[in-house]
Design a protein around this motif. Sequence first.
Motif, PDB file in Angstrom:
ATOM      1  N   LEU A  37      37.767  67.985  42.285  1.00 27.28           N
ATOM      2  CA  LEU A  37      38.637  68.530  41.248  1.00 27.28           C
ATOM      3  C   LEU A  37      40.068  68.145  41.622  1.00 27.28           C
ATOM      4  N   ILE A  38      40.684  67.279  40.808  1.00 21.21           N
ATOM      5  CA  ILE A  38      42.022  66.768  41.108  1.00 21.21           C
ATOM      6  C   ILE A  38      43.063  67.620  40.397  1.00 21.21           C
ATOM      7  N   ASP A  44      54.314  61.650  37.285  1.00 22.63           N
ATOM      8  CA  ASP A  44      54.000  60.236  37.155  1.00 22.63           C
ATOM      9  C   ASP A  44      52.861  60.026  36.150  1.00 22.63           C
ATOM     10  N   GLU A  45      53.192  59.469  35.001  1.00 21.37           N
ATOM     11  CA  GLU A  45      52.185  59.256  33.962  1.00 21.37           C
ATOM     12  C   GLU A  45      51.173  58.184  34.349  1.00 21.37           C
ATOM     13  N   SER A  46      51.562  57.291  35.278  1.00 24.49           N
ATOM     14  CA  SER A  46      50.617  56.243  35.683  1.00 24.49           C
ATOM     15  C   SER A  46      49.401  56.829  36.378  1.00 24.49           C
ATOM     16  N   VAL A  47      49.571  57.990  37.033  1.00 27.51           N
ATOM     17  CA  VAL A  47      48.433  58.643  37.679  1.00 27.51           C
ATOM     18  C   VAL A  47      47.451  59.143  36.621  1.00 27.51           C
ATOM     19  N   THR A  48      47.986  59.743  35.570  1.00 26.91           N
ATOM     20  CA  THR A  48      47.130  60.200  34.472  1.00 26.91           C
ATOM     21  C   THR A  48      46.381  59.033  33.858  1.00 26.91           C
ATOM     22  N   LEU A  51      43.538  57.846  36.259  1.00 24.50           N
ATOM     23  CA  LEU A  51      42.385  58.732  36.360  1.00 24.50           C
ATOM     24  C   LEU A  51      41.683  58.940  35.029  1.00 24.50           C
ATOM     25  N   SER A  52      42.297  58.420  33.960  1.00 27.79           N
ATOM     26  CA  SER A  52      41.674  58.518  32.635  1.00 27.79           C
ATOM     27  C   SER A  52      40.932  57.248  32.262  1.00 27.79           C
ATOM     28  N   GLU A  53      40.994  56.226  33.118  1.00 29.05           N
ATOM     29  CA  GLU A  53      40.310  54.966  32.831  1.00 29.05           C
ATOM     30  C   GLU A  53      38.794  55.150  32.935  1.00 29.05           C
ATOM     31  N   THR A  54      38.120  54.951  31.851  1.00 24.57           N
ATOM     32  CA  THR A  54      36.666  55.101  31.826  1.00 24.57           C
ATOM     33  C   THR A  54      36.004  54.032  32.686  1.00 24.57           C
ATOM     34  N   GLY A  55      35.170  54.439  33.599  1.00 20.33           N
ATOM     35  CA  GLY A  55      34.413  53.505  34.411  1.00 20.33           C
ATOM     36  C   GLY A  55      35.143  52.949  35.602  1.00 20.33           C
ATOM     37  N   ASP A  61      32.348  61.829  41.142  1.00 17.10           N
ATOM     38  CA  ASP A  61      32.189  62.871  40.131  1.00 17.10           C
ATOM     39  C   ASP A  61      33.436  63.758  40.182  1.00 17.10           C
ATOM     40  N   TYR A  62      34.393  63.477  39.292  1.00 18.82           N
ATOM     41  CA  TYR A  62      35.662  64.202  39.374  1.00 18.82           C
ATOM     42  C   TYR A  62      36.121  64.721  38.017  1.00 18.82           C
ATOM     43  N   ASP A  63      36.860  65.820  38.081  1.00 20.43           N
ATOM     44  CA  ASP A  63      37.592  66.354  36.944  1.00 20.43           C
ATOM     45  C   ASP A  63      39.076  66.272  37.267  1.00 20.43           C
ATOM     46  N   TYR A  64      39.874  65.951  36.264  1.00 26.04           N
ATOM     47  CA  TYR A  64      41.315  65.789  36.458  1.00 26.04           C
ATOM     48  C   TYR A  64      42.047  66.823  35.615  1.00 26.04           C
TER      49      TYR A  64
END
Length: 223
Positions: A37-38, A44-48, A51-55, A61-64
């Motif tokens: 669980l992150i 920093d929007e680049s982190v979002t 971590l939102s890149e599918t695949g 197995d993570y939730d952001y």
Amino acid sequence: MSDNQKLTLILTIKDRGGFTERWMTYANHVSFPFKVLIADGGKDESVTELLSETGRFQNVDYDYIRYPYDATYAQYYGKTADALSRVNTPYAIIGQDDDFYIVDGLQWAVDFLSNHPEYIVCNGNIDNFIVKPDTNLPYGKGVEFIRNPCDPSISDEKSSERVWKHFNNYGHTYYSVFRTPILQKNYATLCEYNFSDLILHELLLTVLTVARGPVKRDGRPYL
């Protein structure tokens, strides 16, 4: 419940995109088997986006969760406590994006706690590495590894004896695998006191831990 469903890692991050990407690449490479669980308290929007890149990190197995900016210690404590409230596994652990847990070490700690209900936390040996020439960067031309001695276990029956031994041979419990309710209670208390000094933050968490139950430590590779 399978062993992989017994532990959740709370990964607290803030505005270090290179470090977060390095951590996720490591976790993906080793097929990190536990829930992650992150809890992001950065801007920093680049982190979002990462971590939102599918695949991108299929083996993790993570939730952001994007939290309000960690402008104060109180907000950081609150973010961590909220993330812990979302954990539904019997064991939990906290780390940052420069902490590389070893899967076999975590599995051993989970197995130990499952088989020894009298203990409330467990960890293996915690070593260090230094990236050279610039320790502020996630990558460098060289890496130095530093082997640390293992802190002793604290298994006395009385809380007062455990606290006395803890301060006579101090070792933090921050990186231990916890029984989840213990870690949730610790952070609820930390939020209540809202220390502005990180030393007091650490001392409160370690004292609360050893006062509440025995601590198991072992020299095997862990972090």
